[in-house]
Scaffold this active site. Structure first.
Site, PDB file in Angstrom:
ATOM      1  N   HIS A   1     -13.180  -2.825   3.482  1.00 20.97           N
ATOM      2  CA  HIS A   1     -11.791  -3.164   3.675  1.00 20.97           C
ATOM      3  C   HIS A   1     -11.271  -2.750   5.026  1.00 20.97           C
ATOM      4  O   HIS A   1     -10.387  -3.530   5.709  1.00 20.97           O
ATOM      5  CB  HIS A   1     -10.876  -2.450   2.530  1.00 20.97           C
TER       6      HIS A   1
ATOM      7  N   HIS B   1      -7.518  -2.447   9.843  1.00 18.71           N
ATOM      8  CA  HIS B   1      -8.841  -3.199   9.626  1.00 18.71           C
ATOM      9  C   HIS B   1      -9.710  -3.038  11.005  1.00 18.71           C
ATOM     10  O   HIS B   1     -10.040  -4.408  11.081  1.00 18.71           O
ATOM     11  CB  HIS B   1      -8.734  -4.597   8.885  1.00 18.71           C
TER      12      HIS B   1
ATOM     13  N   HIS C   1      -3.146   2.583   8.188  1.00 14.67           N
ATOM     14  CA  HIS C   1      -4.137   1.913   7.531  1.00 14.67           C
ATOM     15  C   HIS C   1      -4.412   0.550   8.458  1.00 14.67           C
ATOM     16  O   HIS C   1      -3.370   0.053   8.979  1.00 14.67           O
ATOM     17  CB  HIS C   1      -3.626   1.270   6.164  1.00 14.67           C
TER      18      HIS C   1
ATOM     19  N   GLU D   1     -17.776  12.563  22.142  1.00 13.12           N
ATOM     20  CA  GLU D   1     -16.433  13.108  21.800  1.00 13.12           C
ATOM     21  C   GLU D   1     -16.168  13.041  20.414  1.00 13.12           C
ATOM     22  O   GLU D   1     -15.180  13.905  19.731  1.00 13.12           O
ATOM     23  CB  GLU D   1     -15.537  12.475  22.340  1.00 13.12           C
TER      24      GLU D   1
ATOM     25  N   GLU E   1       0.776  -1.216  -0.017  1.00 12.25           N
ATOM     26  CA  GLU E   1      -0.040   0.005   0.215  1.00 12.25           C
ATOM     27  C   GLU E   1       0.695   1.181  -0.111  1.00 12.25           C
ATOM     28  O   GLU E   1       0.279   2.408   0.257  1.00 12.25           O
ATOM     29  CB  GLU E   1      -1.066   0.062   1.326  1.00 12.25           C
TER      30      GLU E   1
HETATM   31  O1  2HA Z   1      -1.024  -4.771   3.773  1.00 15.82           O
HETATM   32  O2  2HA Z   1      -3.735  -4.285   4.816  1.00 15.82           O
HETATM   33  O3  2HA Z   1      -4.517  -3.129   2.417  1.00 15.82           O
HETATM   34  C1  2HA Z   1      -2.095  -5.640   4.017  1.00 15.82           C
HETATM   35  C2  2HA Z   1      -3.347  -4.837   3.870  1.00 15.82           C
HETATM   36  C3  2HA Z   1      -3.502  -4.318   2.443  1.00 15.82           C
HETATM   37 ZN    ZN Z   2      -5.929  -3.494   4.347  1.00 11.47          ZN
END
Ligand code: 2HA
Ligand code: ZN
Length: 272
Positions: free
Chosen positions: A210, A141, A139, A169, A116
Site C-alpha cells: 500500500h 505511496h 502517508h 546514508e 486515514e
Molecule cells: O487517502 O492514501 O490510504 C488515500 C490513501 C488511503
Molecule cells: Zn494510502
C-alpha cells in the site's frame, strides 16, 4: 487577525503536497498529511472560539484533547492543494469529548479529513509518548518502495537490512529501522491501532503493498525519512536481477553508526 493563507504551516502543507505529487508518490487522492500546530500560533490567524462544524472522529483520542492539527481532506488530490488550500485542507481541534473534531477552517466544500485520520491521530499519540516534539505524520505511496513490497520479504529485519545496504546514508537517517505491517484494510481503526503500535518503536512504517507512514518533528525530517527509504528502494529495484558484485558490509554500517553517533537497531545487523 492575520490572513491564514500566509501562515507558514499552510504554506508548508501546500509546498509539501505539491512536491510529493510531482515526485509521483501521491496519485489521485493517494497520501495524507497531518501536522500538529501550536495553539498560540494558530490564534494569530483564526478565532479559536468559532467552530464551523463538528465531525465525529470514530474513536477516542483523549491524549489529544484541545490539540489542533492541519490535515489533508478525504478524496482530495495532493495535486490540487496548492491551488485551493481552503477546500483541500482543514484545521481541526480535538474537542473535549476526545471523539469529535471541531472544524476551525477549511474543507470548504463540506468535506472532511482523510479517511486515514485514525492512523494519523493514533500515530501522533504513540510518537508524542516517545518524542514530545513530534509534530508530523505523513502517508504516501512512493513508487519504488511499493514495487519493492512485491519482490522482497515483508519482514522488518530483512527489509530494513536491505534498505540500509542500498545507500551509505540509510543507517544514519533511519537507524531505528522500518516497521512493517502486512496488507491490511486501510481507513479503519484496526490499521490505525497496528500503525500506532509500530510507531512506538519506529518512525517509519511500511503498509504492505500500500505505502508508507513516516513521523517526525518537522515536515523536512519526516519527508526526508520517506525520501531516503524511497531512494534506497529505487536502487534496490534498479539492481534487482543483476549479479550483485558489491555491497555495504554490516561492519561498514557499524562504522557509520558509530561515526554519526546514532542509536541503531543492532539486532537488524548480522554481526559475528
Ligand atoms: O487517502 O492514501 O490510504 C488515500 C490513501 C488511503
Ligand atoms: Zn494510502
Amino acid at each position: 487577525m492575520k490572513n491564514i493563507l500566509t501562515a507558514p504551516f499552510v504554506e508548508e502543507m501546500r509546498k509539501t503536497t505539491a512536491n510529493m505529487y510531482r515526485l509521483g508518490w501521491d496519485e489521485r487522492n493517494g497520501g495524507n498529511i497531518s501536522l500538529l500546530l501550536d495553539t498560540e500560533n494558530v490564534s494569530e490567524y483564526l478565532d479559536l472560539k468559532k467552530v464551523i462544524r463538528t465531525i465525529p472522529i470514530g474513536f477516542k483520542a483523549d491524549s489529544l484533547i484541545g490539540k489542533i492539527f492541519i490535515v489533508t481532506g478525504t478524496g482530495k488530490y495532493f495535486k490540487n492543494v496548492d491551488d485551493d488550500p481552503e477546500t483541500n485542507l482543514g484545521i481541526i481541534r480535538i474537542a473535549k469529548d476526545g471523539e469529535t473534531a471541531e472544524l476551525l477552517w477549511g474543507y470548504k466544500d463540506g468535506g472532511r479529513f482523510t479517511s486515514e485520520l485514525p492512523a494519523h491521530l493514533m500515530s501522533h499519540m504513540a510518537r508524542l509518548k516517545v518524542d514530545p516534539l513530534n509534530r508530523v505524520v505523513m502517508h504516501s505511496h512512493p513508487t519504488h518502495t511499493l514495487a519493492m513490497n512485491y519482490v522482497h520479504e515483508l519482514d522488518e529485519k530483512k527489509l530494513t537490512h536491505t534498505l540500509w545496504e542500498m545507500c551509505t546514508e540509510c543507517i544514519v537517517v533511519f537507524p531505528d529501522g522500518v516497521g512493517v505491517l502486512p496488507w491490511m484494510l486501510c481507513g479503519t481503526n484496526e490499521i490505525g491501532e497496528a500503525t500506532a503500535k509500530k510507531m512506538e518503536e519506529f518512525r517509519l512504517v511500511v503498509w504492505g503493498m500500500h505505502g508508507i507512514y513516516g513521523a517526525g518533528k518537522t515536515m523536512d525530517e519526516t519527508f526526508g525519512l520517506i525520501e531516503t527509504v524511497e531512494k534506497a528502494a529505487q536502487i534496490y529495484m534498479l539492481t534487482l536481477g543483476s549479479p550483485r558484485l558489491n555491497t555495504i558490509k554490516d561492519e561498514d554500517m557499524v562504522k557509520l553508526a558509530e561515526l554519526f553517533k546514532v542509536d541503531y537497531r543492532k539486532d537488524f545487523l548480522n554481526l559475528k
